[in-house]
Design a protein around this motif. Structure first.
Motif, short mmCIF file in Angstrom:
data_model
loop_
_atom_site.label_atom_id
_atom_site.label_comp_id
_atom_site.label_asym_id
_atom_site.label_seq_id
_atom_site.Cartn_x
_atom_site.Cartn_y
_atom_site.Cartn_z
N SER A 75 21.19 43.09 124.89
CA SER A 75 21.51 44.48 124.61
C SER A 75 20.45 45.04 123.66
CB SER A 75 22.91 44.58 123.98
OG SER A 75 22.96 43.84 122.76
N PRO A 76 20.18 46.35 123.72
CA PRO A 76 19.12 46.91 122.87
C PRO A 76 19.31 46.64 121.38
CG PRO A 76 19.73 48.47 124.58
CD PRO A 76 20.72 47.35 124.66
N ASP A 77 20.57 46.53 120.92
CA ASP A 77 20.81 46.27 119.51
C ASP A 77 20.72 44.79 119.14
OD1 ASP A 77 23.15 45.21 120.54
OD2 ASP A 77 24.47 46.72 119.64
N GLY A 78 20.46 43.94 120.14
CA GLY A 78 20.29 42.52 119.88
C GLY A 78 21.56 41.77 119.56
N ARG A 79 22.71 42.33 119.88
CA ARG A 79 23.97 41.66 119.52
C ARG A 79 24.55 40.84 120.66
NH1 ARG A 79 27.89 45.93 116.69
NH2 ARG A 79 29.04 43.98 116.37
N ILE A 80 24.22 41.16 121.91
CA ILE A 80 24.81 40.51 123.07
C ILE A 80 23.71 39.99 124.00
CG2 ILE A 80 26.31 40.79 125.09
CD1 ILE A 80 27.84 41.02 122.53
N ASP A 113 28.02 36.44 122.44
CA ASP A 113 27.98 37.25 121.23
C ASP A 113 27.00 36.53 120.29
OD1 ASP A 113 28.48 38.17 118.57
OD2 ASP A 113 30.42 38.95 119.20
N LEU A 114 25.84 37.12 120.10
CA LEU A 114 24.77 36.44 119.37
C LEU A 114 25.01 36.38 117.87
CD1 LEU A 114 21.78 37.99 121.33
CD2 LEU A 114 22.80 35.73 121.65
N GLU A 115 25.97 37.14 117.38
CA GLU A 115 26.30 37.09 115.96
C GLU A 115 27.33 36.01 115.67
OE1 GLU A 115 27.40 41.09 114.88
OE2 GLU A 115 25.30 41.73 114.76
N SER A 116 28.41 35.98 116.45
CA SER A 116 29.46 34.99 116.21
C SER A 116 29.18 33.66 116.92
CB SER A 116 30.80 35.53 116.70
OG SER A 116 30.84 35.62 118.12
N GLY A 117 28.37 33.70 117.98
CA GLY A 117 28.11 32.50 118.76
C GLY A 117 29.11 32.27 119.87
N ARG A 118 30.13 33.13 119.99
CA ARG A 118 31.11 32.98 121.08
C ARG A 118 30.45 33.29 122.43
NH1 ARG A 118 33.78 36.80 118.37
NH2 ARG A 118 33.95 38.01 120.30
N SER A 119 30.88 32.59 123.46
CA SER A 119 30.39 32.86 124.81
C SER A 119 31.54 32.76 125.80
CB SER A 119 29.26 31.91 125.18
OG SER A 119 29.67 30.55 125.07
N TRP A 120 31.40 33.44 126.94
CA TRP A 120 32.44 33.43 127.95
C TRP A 120 31.83 33.68 129.32
CZ3 TRP A 120 31.91 36.92 124.03
CH2 TRP A 120 31.62 38.26 124.36
N ARG A 121 32.53 33.21 130.35
CA ARG A 121 32.10 33.37 131.73
C ARG A 121 32.69 34.64 132.33
NH1 ARG A 121 29.89 28.70 133.89
NH2 ARG A 121 30.35 29.36 136.04
N THR A 122 31.88 35.39 133.08
CA THR A 122 32.35 36.55 133.80
C THR A 122 31.86 36.46 135.24
OG1 THR A 122 30.44 37.98 133.40
CG2 THR A 122 32.13 37.91 131.69
N LEU A 123 32.56 37.13 136.14
CA LEU A 123 32.23 37.11 137.57
C LEU A 123 32.05 35.68 138.06
CD1 LEU A 123 29.79 40.14 137.62
CD2 LEU A 123 32.21 40.13 138.25
N ASP A 124 32.84 34.78 137.49
CA ASP A 124 32.79 33.36 137.81
C ASP A 124 33.31 33.15 139.23
OD1 ASP A 124 32.84 30.63 137.88
OD2 ASP A 124 34.19 30.36 136.19
N GLY A 125 32.41 32.77 140.14
CA GLY A 125 32.82 32.57 141.52
C GLY A 125 32.88 33.84 142.34
N HIS A 126 32.59 34.99 141.74
CA HIS A 126 32.59 36.25 142.48
C HIS A 126 31.49 36.23 143.54
CE1 HIS A 126 31.87 40.62 143.16
NE2 HIS A 126 33.18 40.68 143.03
#
Length: 367
Positions: free
Chosen positions: A167-172, A188-201
């Motif tokens: 993302s332009p703000d460097g957060r994602i 999420d580059l600040e918290s370190g959390r990650s998640w899958r989206t469109l998994d298998g779509h």
């Protein structure tokens, strides 16, 4: 003994740092910048013009994973020799979270950092526990400032973290998973959390109707298999609102609003919002230029193409582009592209040596 072996390994690494040959040679619109003794995939250009490349451990236990390409064409391990000291043969000696294992791509953000994407899967096969990660390097200090592990609940066995955009703000960060399930992974580059989206779509999956061809012939492994890579190329609009992506084994360019990739959005809502941009071709790398032009590599005909409205146009064709792979853009707008020679590897050419010669090229942006 361990310390002695480590010092010898770093000395060997330094000796191999000159394995790139400078070659500022232009033939038509394409200029060869450097040539390498190992398979290259990713390229990055910093705001100050410094150029970086990476070498994955697919068929070759490369002596450097991430390197700065010096003005004379030689390579300097980046950010240092220690981060580049891991080897397949030393897999039980060095912690995978503190060394590059199998780097697939390197991408700068707009905040002065170089991010290294490490799928942690040598040979593009089994993920080593704890190896998948994002490594943030401060380009001013040339020091690692953050390591974000991608947990096994996100980097599933069969996942291959392929490329990333920010993302332009460097957060994602948005990562394509080109492995057996296919997905867009959000970090999420600040918290370190990650998640899958469109998994298998369907948009992130291999298109089984597509055959990858070179010179009019299907590209096959010795056992008859063709390349089968899911969501691979990725680009983001300059305002950060739209994400573009495509399976390598596919011919459809898709897009989705980045707001719909947030963690709290229902998957059903995301799936309904995926849209087809246009029908394309077998493409590996995507790049949205600063001028707003979307470029696509075209390995099957040695070409670089661009999107003009819904039409795909050829920018240049050059037989030296043996599998044009990944893009980057210099501060002057010049576009860089690696040629990774996938068709020349042991995967598809029986009897080929594990290490192959590859190149970095550049060309002027399309006006």
């Amino acid at each position: 003994m361990m310390k002695t072996r480590h010092l010898l390994g770093l000395a060997t690494l330094a000796a191999l740092a000159g394995s790139a040959a400078v070659a500022q040679r232009a033939t038509g619109p394409l200029t060869q910048i450097a040539r390498f003794d190992h398979q290259v995939t990713g390229v990055a250009v910093a705001a100050d013009g410094r150029r970086f490349v990476n070498f994955p451990r697919w068929t070759d236990d490369a002596p450097i994973s991430v390197a700065e390409v010096l003005p004379n064409g030689s390579l300097r391990p980046y950010p240092d020799a220690k981060w580049n000291a891991w080897r397949n043969a030393r897999a039980n000696e060095l912690p995978v979270g503190e060394h590059f294992v199998c780097v697939q791509s390197i991408v700068p953000d707009k905040q002065g950092n170089l991010w290294v994407l490490d799928p942690g899967a040598p040979g593009n096969e089994k993920i080593l526990p704890g190896a998948p990660k994002l490594v943030k390097i401060d380009l001013k200090t040339n020091k690692v400032s953050k390591v974000i592990p991608v947990p096994e609940t996100v980097a599933l066995q069969g996942t291959y973290l392929n490329d990333i955009r920010f993302s332009p703000d460097g957060r994602i960060g948005y990562i394509t998973d080109s492995g057996t399930r296919g997905a867009i992974i959000v970090v999420d580059l600040e918290s370190g959390r990650s998640w899958r989206t469109l998994d298998g779509h369907s948009s992130t999956q291999v298109d089984k109707t597509v055959t990858v061809t070179l010179d009019g012939k299907p590209l096959r492994r010795p056992d008859g298999r063709q390349p089968m890579f899911a969501a691979d190329g990725i680009a983001i609009s300059n305002n950060g609102k739209t994400l573009y992506y495509q399976a390598l084994t596919g011919k459809t360019l898709y897009a989705i609003d980045t707001a719909l990739l947030a963690q709290d959005v229902e998957e059903q809502k995301r799936a309904a919002a995926v849209r087809v941009v246009t029908q394309t071709h077998v493409a590996d790398g995507l790049w949205m230029s600063k001028a707003g032009v979307l470029y696509l590599t075209s390995p099957t005909d040695y070409s670089i193409k661009r999107l003009n409205g819904s039409a795909v146009e050829t920018v240049l064709t050059d037989r030296r582009l043996r599998w044009p792979d990944t893009f980057a853009e210099g501060p002057d707008g010049r576009i860089y592209v690696t040629a990774s020679h996938i068709q020349d590897t042991q995967w598809f050419t029986p009897g080929a040596p594990p290490s192959i010669r590859t190149e970095l090229f550049s060309f002027a942006p399309v006006q």
